[in-house]
Write an enzyme that holds these catalytic residues in place. Structure first.
Site, short mmCIF file in Angstrom:
data_model
loop_
_atom_site.label_atom_id
_atom_site.label_comp_id
_atom_site.label_asym_id
_atom_site.label_seq_id
_atom_site.Cartn_x
_atom_site.Cartn_y
_atom_site.Cartn_z
N SER A 1 -3.83 -0.61 14.72
CA SER A 1 -4.60 0.62 14.93
C SER A 1 -5.12 0.65 16.36
O SER A 1 -5.31 -0.41 16.99
CB SER A 1 -5.79 0.66 13.96
OG SER A 1 -6.74 1.64 14.33
N GLY B 1 1.90 4.47 3.74
CA GLY B 1 2.81 3.60 3.00
C GLY B 1 3.77 4.38 2.13
O GLY B 1 4.96 4.04 2.03
N GLY C 1 0.80 -1.21 0.00
CA GLY C 1 0.00 0.00 0.00
C GLY C 1 0.83 1.26 0.00
O GLY C 1 0.50 2.26 0.66
N ALA C 2 1.92 1.25 -0.77
CA ALA C 2 2.90 2.33 -0.68
C ALA C 2 2.72 3.44 -1.70
O ALA C 2 3.59 4.28 -1.85
CB ALA C 2 4.31 1.75 -0.82
N ASN C 3 1.60 3.45 -2.40
CA ASN C 3 1.40 4.51 -3.40
C ASN C 3 0.79 5.77 -2.81
O ASN C 3 0.73 6.81 -3.46
CB ASN C 3 0.53 4.01 -4.56
CG ASN C 3 -0.86 3.62 -4.10
OD1 ASN C 3 -1.01 2.62 -3.40
ND2 ASN C 3 -1.87 4.39 -4.47
N THR C 4 0.34 5.70 -1.56
CA THR C 4 -0.31 6.86 -0.95
C THR C 4 -0.19 6.79 0.56
O THR C 4 0.15 5.76 1.14
CB THR C 4 -1.81 6.91 -1.35
OG1 THR C 4 -2.38 8.14 -0.90
CG2 THR C 4 -2.59 5.75 -0.75
N GLY C 5 -0.46 7.92 1.22
CA GLY C 5 -0.60 7.95 2.67
C GLY C 5 0.60 7.45 3.45
O GLY C 5 1.76 7.75 3.16
N TYR D 1 -13.69 -3.92 11.39
CA TYR D 1 -12.37 -3.27 11.38
C TYR D 1 -11.60 -3.60 12.65
O TYR D 1 -10.41 -3.95 12.60
CB TYR D 1 -12.54 -1.75 11.24
CG TYR D 1 -11.21 -1.01 11.18
CD1 TYR D 1 -10.37 -1.13 10.09
CD2 TYR D 1 -10.81 -0.19 12.24
CE1 TYR D 1 -9.16 -0.45 10.03
CE2 TYR D 1 -9.61 0.49 12.20
CZ TYR D 1 -8.78 0.36 11.08
OH TYR D 1 -7.58 1.03 11.04
#
Length: 323
Positions: A146, A28, A22-26, A172
């Site tokens: 989380s 990550g 998940g490293a394309n945003t935020g 969640y």
């Protein structure tokens, strides 16, 4: 341990290989960017390759992209095989990607979306890559949990996929509790395997260690599925109770790189209620340390994913030892 730990504290990472999901945003993106800037060869493991390529273009250093859809076990296996063909060692696996508060949906394999993505996808990926890490001194698996692991959270073995009823928040919470239980059981298995000490030896000096982190409250795309009843109040509160992704990524980065870190530790923000601030050691819920539940979850996860780990089951220990 400094309470003002920043990316300036990250040791030189040249010669190390890191995979960040998940490293394309935020979070990550910021995690991968910081590791690359310190010299690591970083793989952005992302569902959307085009977005991954755009993210990589914004980073400095050796950054490549690998397609990975955590909602598909076929994709997880394909990605693991591709990584194994490219690398003969792996130093860091950052299990960062996740979804939160999604409407009721299932993965391509029929798992509840949040449990399937946040826990089962990462469980399978870790199991398929772990033998690349076991011989590597200082290698670490860092899984992002989380504070939600405390909220309406339980491992519902009688209905893991929420087929009888569905709660966005409960599902969640289950997935984030599972992330921690996975980390603690993995660490005990690694210790039993002889790759790292269970207590008292830094992760930097053992071979492979498992750690966890949480970002507090960060302003990222993860919150896009927040229920409408909460969205308006949060709109007003967001500037006061959130921190930017670069700060939210610091607990993950500290768990991944701090030479003094120990296997089985959990890092989060130092501020009040762990909402924001510089990273420090934090504690997780008593429930997350229930060893029999951790081991049952592991057995169920292996059955659901079909992935067996190259480390044997740990022996039951008391909750105090497991911490």
């Amino acid at each position: 341990m400094s309470e003002k730990w920043t990316t300036a504290n990250i040791p030189d990472q040249h010669g190390r290989v890191a995979v960040v999901t998940g490293a394309n945003t935020g979070l990550g993106y910021e995690t991968a960017k910081a590791l690359a800037e310190r010299g690591a060869s970083v793989v952005l493991a992302v569902r959307d390759v085009a977005k991954g390529e755009r993210a990589a273009a914004g980073m400095t250093g050796d950054v490549t992209v690998q397609a990975l859809d955590l909602t598909s076990l076929d994709s997880v296996r394909t990605a693991a095989a591709a990584l194994r063909s490219r690398f003969d060692r792996l130093d860091l696996l950052i299990n960062n990607a996740g979804v939160m508060y999604t409407p009721k949906q299932t993965t391509q394999d029929g798992f509840e979306l949040q449990f399937g993505t946040n826990h089962l996808g990462h469980f399978a990926l870790t199991g398929l890559l772990l033998d690349l890490m076991l011989p590597v001194p200082g290698s670490r698996v860092v899984t992002v949990s989380s504070t939600g692991h405390r909220i309406r959270a339980a491992i519902h073995f009688d209905d893991l996929q929420w087929e009888r009823s569905y709660s966005r928040v409960g599902a969640y919470g289950q997935s984030k509790l599972a992330n921690l239980m996975f980390t603690y059981e993995l660490q005990r298995r690694l210790a039993a395997h002889g790759t790292t000490a269970a207590h008292g030896t830094t992760a930097a000096h053992g071979a492979t260690a498992a750690l966890a982190a949480h970002p507090g409250m960060s302003s990222t795309e993860l919150a896009r599925n927040t229920p409408a009843a909460l969205r308006l109040p949060l709109t007003w509160l967001t500037p006061l109770i959130t921190q930017p992704p670069a700060m939210g990524a610091l607990p993950t980065l500290r768990a991944a790189t701090d030479p003094s870190a120990l296997g089985g530790q959990y890092y989060g923000p130092s501020g009040r209620n762990e909402i924001k601030g510089h990273p420090r050691l934090v504690t997780s819920s008593p429930q997350s340390h229930e060893v029999p539940v951790q081991q049952r979850l592991w057995t169920v996860s292996e059955a659901l994913t079909g992935v067996k780990f190259p480390v044997a089951q740990s022996q039951p220990t008391s909750p105090a030892t497991a911490r």
